[in-house]
Design an enzyme around this catalytic site. Structure first.
Site, PDB file in Angstrom:
ATOM      1  N   ARG A 131     -10.721  41.097  -9.046  1.00 29.86           N
ATOM      2  CA  ARG A 131      -9.841  40.754  -9.308  1.00 29.86           C
ATOM      3  C   ARG A 131      -8.629  40.753 -10.522  1.00 29.86           C
ATOM      4  NH1 ARG A 131      -8.779  33.979  -7.371  1.00 29.86           N
ATOM      5  NH2 ARG A 131      -9.938  34.294  -9.718  1.00 29.86           N
ATOM      6  N   LYS A 237      -3.070  36.994 -10.685  1.00 34.67           N
ATOM      7  CA  LYS A 237      -3.344  36.112 -11.559  1.00 34.67           C
ATOM      8  C   LYS A 237      -2.392  35.917 -13.098  1.00 34.67           C
ATOM      9  CE  LYS A 237      -6.319  32.549 -12.136  1.00 34.67           C
ATOM     10  NZ  LYS A 237      -5.899  31.269 -11.814  1.00 34.67           N
ATOM     11  N   GLU A 273       0.774  30.333  -0.500  1.00 33.18           N
ATOM     12  CA  GLU A 273      -0.431  29.119  -0.518  1.00 33.18           C
ATOM     13  C   GLU A 273       0.104  27.871  -1.715  1.00 33.18           C
ATOM     14  OE1 GLU A 273      -2.708  31.195  -4.006  1.00 33.18           O
ATOM     15  OE2 GLU A 273      -1.016  32.434  -3.958  1.00 33.18           O
TER      16      GLU A 273
HETATM   17  N1  PLP Z   1      -3.955  30.845  -5.683  1.00 31.74           N
HETATM   18  C1  PLP Z   1      -3.585  30.485  -6.542  1.00 31.74           C
HETATM   19  C2  PLP Z   1      -2.272  30.595  -7.117  1.00 31.74           C
HETATM   20  C3  PLP Z   1      -4.178  30.153  -7.947  1.00 31.74           C
HETATM   21  O1  PLP Z   1      -4.256  29.724  -8.960  1.00 31.74           O
HETATM   22  C4  PLP Z   1      -5.785  29.715  -7.923  1.00 31.74           C
HETATM   23  C5  PLP Z   1      -6.723  29.359  -8.627  1.00 31.74           C
HETATM   24  O2  PLP Z   1      -7.044  30.477  -9.188  1.00 31.74           O
HETATM   25  C6  PLP Z   1      -6.389  29.976  -6.211  1.00 31.74           C
HETATM   26  C7  PLP Z   1      -5.290  30.663  -4.924  1.00 31.74           C
HETATM   27  C8  PLP Z   1      -7.484  30.253  -5.794  1.00 31.74           C
HETATM   28  O3  PLP Z   1      -8.106  31.021  -6.227  1.00 31.74           O
HETATM   29  P1  PLP Z   1     -10.035  30.940  -6.734  1.00 31.74           P
HETATM   30  O4  PLP Z   1     -10.308  30.270  -5.688  1.00 31.74           O
HETATM   31  O5  PLP Z   1     -10.609  32.357  -6.927  1.00 31.74           O
HETATM   32  O6  PLP Z   1     -10.207  29.853  -8.013  1.00 31.74           O
END
Ligand code: PLP
Length: 397
Positions: A131, A237, A273
């Site tokens: 990622r 991220k 989301e």
């Molecule tokens: N969406 C956002 C904006 C996030 O900060 C996170 C957390 O990391 C997620 C989704 C969930 O991602 P993951 O399952 O990889 O932790």
């Protein structure tokens, strides 16, 4: 510190009740040292956190790992260490692009779990590596790609180095890893930095909610703010996405909504989301698992894992646009992410500009049957309690 090879941590406060297994800690420091030499990377253990650092220099098109540095961070006692065993503070150039141009944090989050047999396993660190690299978190803000194998090795080192801080098997705790990449080189005109630092911070955590799944929480559909612009950095991220969420998040909590759901910024008609977790809607009658396909949504590794589990359970997985009105059709709604794993959502409320309630979508009042099955399966895989048939767990060695 308490027992010689066991961290003296407030395990109770972390929602874990027993002390670390001795088998986690024996002889790790010697292995660490030789491994570190072999890979010319160093790690240093401190009472609570370790920062593992590598600096990159940009040279033409080539990116070189020119320097391996380790900064150790402790509970704050600057006197306790010297040299690399320093304070929890980073020594940063005043012109670092991290401070000026948002090359401040391109980060990841993952967990390592103790198994009953005493081994420790990270959950899908290769996905976090992809990622930050392939899914373009780093590329989107012009930071260097971290090679996947280096990312995974670095995580492995840091967990080994902090093995005494991995919560024991049983009560649901984990060692949380926060890999972080930032521009440490100075630039005063708007440009990417020449130098980047990659560090990993670790911290033991308990179950987000004691005992696993919480009662469903009420969410707020956010209309006054947006999390991510179309073609912006929502799918990366990076720190700015979280800054955008601070005010809406605080305001929602004041109104009694512990979680915020964002819509697409252009039309406010599609579900995107939650603040720090992906959206999943469950249609039990037709055995469907539905999650938005927006390019502004962070591709969640938990969501990806749950999709595979849902398919294994015979559900149809649909990743596509989800209109706000479609919320009325879901039996169960959940938010998913590494920290929480799953938060069941009991309702989602939307207000008009005037402050009047416009819509309230209600879902299962208790933890839904499908939510429970998905949660139990992913946690059992993480804890090494069922067959890891998709090879998600990475044994720390
Ligand atoms: N969406 C956002 C904006 C996030 O900060 C996170 C957390 O990391 C997620 C989704 C969930 O991602 P993951 O399952 O990889 O932790």
């Amino acid at each position: 510190m308490g027992a010689p090879d066991t961290a003296d941590l407030p395990w109770e406060d972390l929602s874990v009740s027993s002390s670390a297994r001795r088998s986690h800690t024996s002889g790790w420091s010697t292995r660490m040292a030789s491994g570190a030499r072999r890979n010319s990377l160093r790690c240093v253990t401190t009472p609570l956190f370790t920062l593992f650092g590598v600096q990159f220099q940009r040279g033409g098109d080539r990116l070189e790992r020119s320097l391996a540095v380790t900064t150790a961070s402790s509970t704050g006692d600057k006197q306790a260490h010297s040299g690399n065993r320093g304070s929890p503070y980073l020594n940063l150039h005043i012109g670092a692009t991290a401070l000026h141009y948002g090359q401040s944090s391109c980060f990841e989050g993952l967990k390592a779990f103790a198994y009953e047999d005493g081994s420790v396993n990270m959950f899908r660190p290769d996905e976090n590596a992809k990622r930050i690299k392939i899914k373009r978190s780093a590329e989107r803000v012009m930071m260097p790609e971290i090679p996947i194998d280096m990312f995974v090795r670095a995580c492995n080192y840091v967990v080994k180095d902090n093995i005494a801080y991995v919560p024991p098997y049983g009560p649901g705790g984990a060692l949380y890893l926060r890999p972080l990449l930032f521009g440490s080189g100075p630039r005063i005109g708007l440009q990417p930095a020449d130098e980047y630092t990659f560090i990993i911070l670790v911290i033991p955590v308990g179950d987000y909610y004691k005992g696993g799944l919480a009662k469903p929480v009420d969410g707020l559909i956010v209309d006054d703010f947006d999390r991510a612009a179309p073609k912006g950095v929502g799918a990366a991220k990076v720190a700015g996405n979280y800054a955008a969420d601070l005010i809406p998040n605080m305001e929602a909590k004041k109104k009694g909504f512990p979680i915020c759901l964002y819509l697409d910024a252009a039309t406010h008609t599609l579900v995107e989301e939650f603040s720090t977790s992906n959206f999943i809607g469950i249609d039990n009658e037709r055995k469907r698992y539905i999650t938005p396909a927006s390019p502004s949504v962070l591709p969640s590794i938990t969501n990806k894992s749950l999709q595979t589990i849902a398919k294994d359970m015979g559900m149809a997985v649909e990743q596509r646009d989800v209109a706000v009105e479609e919320l009325a059709e879901f039996d169960e709604v959940l938010a998913c992410g590494t920290a929480v794993v799953i938060i069941p959502i009991g309702s989602l409320t939307r207000f008009c500009q005037s402050g009047e309630e416009m819509d309230r979508f209600k879902f299962s009042e208790d933890v839904g049957e499908t939510t429970r099955k998905l949660y139990d399966q992913v946690r059992s895989i993480q804890n090494g309690e069922v067959e890891d048939k998709h090879n998600w767990n990475f044994k720390v060695a």
